[in-house]
Design an enzyme around this catalytic site. Sequence first.
Site, PDB file in Angstrom:
ATOM      1  N   GLU A 124      13.039  24.534  14.785  1.00 64.51           N
ATOM      2  CA  GLU A 124      12.531  25.163  13.553  1.00 64.51           C
ATOM      3  C   GLU A 124      11.550  26.275  13.849  1.00 64.51           C
ATOM      4  OE1 GLU A 124      10.670  21.654  12.127  1.00 64.51           O
ATOM      5  OE2 GLU A 124      12.411  21.011  11.000  1.00 64.51           O
ATOM      6  N   GLY A 135       9.393  29.455  13.273  1.00 63.28           N
ATOM      7  CA  GLY A 135       8.933  30.281  12.157  1.00 63.28           C
ATOM      8  C   GLY A 135       8.325  31.547  12.734  1.00 63.28           C
ATOM      9  N   CYS A 195     -15.483  40.388  -0.485  1.00 60.16           N
ATOM     10  CA  CYS A 195     -16.906  40.162  -0.600  1.00 60.16           C
ATOM     11  C   CYS A 195     -17.292  38.918   0.188  1.00 60.16           C
ATOM     12  CB  CYS A 195     -17.248  39.990  -2.064  1.00 60.16           C
ATOM     13  SG  CYS A 195     -18.723  40.870  -2.452  1.00 60.16           S
ATOM     14  N   GLU A 196     -17.229  39.034   1.507  1.00 60.29           N
ATOM     15  CA  GLU A 196     -17.514  37.898   2.361  1.00 60.29           C
ATOM     16  C   GLU A 196     -17.715  38.420   3.781  1.00 60.29           C
ATOM     17  OE1 GLU A 196     -15.444  34.418   1.374  1.00 60.29           O
ATOM     18  OE2 GLU A 196     -15.336  33.691   3.422  1.00 60.29           O
TER      19      GLU A 196
HETATM   20  N1  LLP Z   1       8.340  22.865  11.677  1.00 57.37           N
HETATM   21  C1  LLP Z   1       7.309  22.195  11.140  1.00 57.37           C
HETATM   22  C2  LLP Z   1       7.497  20.796  10.751  1.00 57.37           C
HETATM   23  C3  LLP Z   1       6.082  22.818  10.951  1.00 57.37           C
HETATM   24  O1  LLP Z   1       5.069  22.141  10.440  1.00 57.37           O
HETATM   25  C4  LLP Z   1       5.935  24.182  11.326  1.00 57.37           C
HETATM   26  C5  LLP Z   1       4.668  24.879  11.113  1.00 57.37           C
HETATM   27  C6  LLP Z   1       7.038  24.855  11.873  1.00 57.37           C
HETATM   28  C7  LLP Z   1       8.229  24.157  12.045  1.00 57.37           C
HETATM   29  C8  LLP Z   1       6.993  26.288  12.287  1.00 57.37           C
HETATM   30  O2  LLP Z   1       6.035  26.521  13.279  1.00 57.37           O
HETATM   31  P1  LLP Z   1       6.004  27.959  13.985  1.00 57.37           P
HETATM   32  O3  LLP Z   1       7.273  28.131  14.736  1.00 57.37           O
HETATM   33  O4  LLP Z   1       5.860  28.989  12.912  1.00 57.37           O
HETATM   34  O5  LLP Z   1       4.792  27.914  14.848  1.00 57.37           O
HETATM   35  N2  LLP Z   1      -0.681  28.873   9.226  1.00 57.37           N
HETATM   36  C9  LLP Z   1      -0.751  28.644  10.654  1.00 57.37           C
HETATM   37  C10 LLP Z   1       0.488  27.973  11.167  1.00 57.37           C
HETATM   38  C11 LLP Z   1       0.776  26.668  10.480  1.00 57.37           C
HETATM   39  C12 LLP Z   1       2.035  26.058  10.990  1.00 57.37           C
HETATM   40  C13 LLP Z   1       2.453  24.928  10.148  1.00 57.37           C
HETATM   41  N3  LLP Z   1       3.674  24.332  10.535  1.00 57.37           N
HETATM   42  C14 LLP Z   1      -0.955  29.979  11.346  1.00 57.37           C
HETATM   43  O6  LLP Z   1      -1.113  30.992  10.657  1.00 57.37           O
HETATM   44  O7  LLP Z   1      -1.041  30.045  12.576  1.00 57.37           O
END
Ligand code: LLP
Length: 439
Positions: free
Chosen positions: A290, A292, A361-362
């Site tokens: 998965e 992202g 504003c922070e």
């Molecule tokens: N699968 C699951 C179950 C997840 O919880 C996540 C991310 C992914 C896949 C994808 O992870 P990636 O390949 O994108 O690292 N907002 C944070 C990242 C939070 C990730 C949450 N879960 C940031 O900006 O670094």
Amino acid sequence: MFFHGTSRVNEKGHLEIGGVDVVDLAKEYGTPLYIYDVALIRARARAFKETFEKHGIKAQVAYASKAFSTVAMVQLAEEEGLSLDVVSGGELYTALKAGFPPERIHFHGNNKSREELEMALECGIGCIVVDNFYELRLLEEISRKQERTTAILIRVTPGIEAHTHDYILTGQEDSKFGFDLNNGQADEALTLALNSPSLHLLGVHCHIGSQIFETTGFILAAKKIFQKIAYWKEAYGFVPEVVNLGGGFGIRYTSEDTPLSASKYVENIIEEVKQQAAELGIAMPEIWIEPGRSLVGDAGTTIYSIGSRKEVPNVRHYVAVDGGMSDNIRPALYEARYEAVLANRVLDEKEEVVAIAGKCCESGDMLIWDLPLPKAEAGDYLAVFCTGAYGYSMANNYNRLPRPAVVFVENGEAQLVVRRETYEDLVRLDVPLRAKVNQ
Ligand code: LLP
């Protein structure tokens, strides 16, 4: 300084992405503006998929749409033959609006509501990744009522600590996600699922964290999962069809980051799963992943207009841009670091080290603390690289800043895929005081 994907400097000394001059885009669509290099997203998607194909492994590469969920992005994922991971009714709705095949959607989340689960089952979702006992019972009940057999994975927490920022650790024991692999909860979930005629247990899922640079964590997680599979095979005769090892593959935000290539991550995972399956004497399961961030992160660049400056003698030069923590909360939330250039003067000599301030504003609304730049002036454009993941998707309206537009660029052409919010959009959901309406 380094460039990603199709980014380059053109003959005007401007940053160009996907064959399009970024300064022209800023003028046409305004700033802040998110620009996505579509060719780079496609290349990443293909690298993940083709590595599995090359090794003859049945697999699904599910784009974790939380990184950047919009209709156009979901359609791009569809075009590239990816599956899709959603974590809410909103992400699922976006996927369905985009025409994404529901059977290739996987639904995650630690607190899915009855409404979300009903919606997922009604649309014919491919798989629900069950996170906890509450959900297991709820899903069983809804499946029974809707007279369906629902395909599920159970999410397990293997007790692995990935080397990453504390806030985005999820694979460790003390986590809100998943069934613990070591304390008997995963076994209990397994037997509940196996005994339910309304659920079809495809296998297991785990996700150990995000922005991970090595494969050690994935390998350890796979080893732990297979130890468990050995027990499940022995005790219950259960052999998984699918092992999903989650996402979390790192990207290069700054020159200090050293991620592996997509194919390297996948090859190491394949090798381990193959070996474990062989040792256990079971058929090779399908491997699902998965990604992202690694699909969209470095394909995204944010363009800002530079405005005010504040020079604190002998301390710091602040250069302010027309966005900030409202379009990129990651520096404030995770101390995330970025690199950037003046998009209209990429090749000019760097004369000073400045701090890039947002306009919220922070005091904590800083994007970069120490960026070498030419002497930047009002009207210059700043391009911040690698904002494609968790930038737009975590954007907010703090200080009632309208969220920026998003443009896709490819082969010299640009397409607006999310329009800029207007002030009218900002008050669209507001309901005036009754007394004022009646006046
Ligand atoms: N699968 C699951 C179950 C997840 O919880 C996540 C991310 C992914 C896949 C994808 O992870 P990636 O390949 O994108 O690292 N907002 C944070 C990242 C939070 C990730 C949450 N879960 C940031 O900006 O670094």
